[in-house]
Enzyme design. Structure first.
Site, short mmCIF file in Angstrom:
data_model
loop_
_atom_site.label_atom_id
_atom_site.label_comp_id
_atom_site.label_asym_id
_atom_site.label_seq_id
_atom_site.Cartn_x
_atom_site.Cartn_y
_atom_site.Cartn_z
N ASP A 97 19.04 34.47 37.82
CA ASP A 97 19.36 33.95 39.15
C ASP A 97 18.81 32.54 39.36
OD1 ASP A 97 20.65 34.01 41.52
OD2 ASP A 97 19.19 35.22 42.58
N CYS A 157 42.67 38.54 45.40
CA CYS A 157 41.35 38.23 45.95
C CYS A 157 41.47 37.22 47.09
CB CYS A 157 40.41 37.72 44.86
SG CYS A 157 40.93 36.19 44.04
N CYS A 161 40.34 38.13 51.05
CA CYS A 161 39.10 37.50 51.51
C CYS A 161 39.10 37.39 53.04
CB CYS A 161 38.96 36.12 50.88
SG CYS A 161 37.47 35.24 51.41
N CYS A 176 32.63 32.17 53.10
CA CYS A 176 32.45 33.39 52.32
C CYS A 176 31.59 34.38 53.10
CB CYS A 176 31.78 33.06 50.99
SG CYS A 176 31.30 34.51 50.02
#
Length: 274
Positions: A97, A157, A161, A176
């Site tokens: 990460d 997708c 969304c 998002c």
């Protein structure tokens, strides 16, 4: 290469591959870059699947259902780094990460999968339900061939969304829903409505749930992800679980705010009955 594969597999990596260390212009600004070897040469990319059986009433993203991947993947990579260094010599520095490595790009170059329209890595075996981690080494190991496949570009997708964040040029993080659920402070009315429509306290799985590549995605076999799952987050569990889940880095206030947006400021949240 067989030795490397045996070691990585024994430490929990379901998929792995090797690519050249990326040029400096591609590196991400990150304090962890100070841990890079003096002469980085290769990146050993690893994928750790996290998909488990779904649970009715799930109100957090799939990746948050399982134990904190930062701890699980970091532990696995640290073990692998020690074993690889002892066997092959050289330095093997783990990252998960918080990394200067552009992980999806390097995973594609290392042959783990392809990049989807949603910016996520799509693997053949596990779809996009994988956590990525890597080992940066100063050894000139042989590189793996890249995956020659591609995203189907079906547009599902993009259509699914909630915030219409996925475009031909990439993902607009400001729209998002996963990003919005993680934002600190007050949210706009539009952002609050997106959370209500999404139905999750943390994250968003819409683009992954509709992806054809995920229809036959295998489930994880990693014990830490199978043994410690919480699919429905209660209000009274938010603060304790911030210590053991990936959402803990934001602290409890963000989740408590999202709770009020989804469920309202009700007395039920005091006893965790929702």
């Amino acid at each position: 290469m067989e030795q490397i594969g045996r070691i990585l597999t024994s430490c929990g990596a379901a998929l792995w591959g090797i690519c050249a260390f990326p040029p400096e212009r591609e590196l991400l600004p990150c304090r962890a870059a100070s841990r890079l070897p003096e002469h980085p040469c290769r990146v050993v990319m690893c994928a750790f699947p996290y998909r488990t059986e779904d649970s009715p009433g799930r109100n957090i993203s799939r990746y948050a259902v399982v134990a904190d991947y930062h701890r699980v993947v970091r532990s696995a990579l640290e073990q692998a780094a020690d074993k690889l260094s002892a066997r092959l010599g050289g330095a093997f520095v783990p990252f998960v990460d918080a990394s200067p490595i552009p992980e999806v790009a390097c995973a594609v170059r290392a042959g783990l999968g392809v990049r989807g329209k949603n910016g996520l890595l799509i693997t053949r075996e596990y779809g996009s339900f994988v956590f990525l981690g890597e080992l940066v080494t100063d050894l000139p190991l042989p590189c793996s061939p890249p995956d020659t496949g591609s995203c189907l570009s079906c547009g599902r997708c993009q259509a699914a969304c909630p915030g219409q964040a996925i475009g031909e040029q990439g993902v607009d993080a400001s729209r998002c829903l996963s990003h919005i659920t993680q934002k600190k402070g007050a949210l706009t009315g539009e952002e609050q409505e997106l959370i209500r429509r999404g139905g999750l306290l943390w994250g968003c799985d819409r683009c992954q749930e509709v992806c054809p590549h995920n229809r036959t995605a295998k489930k994880t076999l990693i014990p830490a992800f199978l043994e410690d799952r919480v699919a429905r987050l209660r209000y009274d569990a938010i603060r304790p679980l911030c210590k053991t889940r990936a959402f803990g880095f934001r602290g409890p206030k963000v989740l408590e705010r999202n709770w009020d947006i989804l469920y309202g400021r009700t007395k039920e949240k005091k006893n965790g009955s929702l």
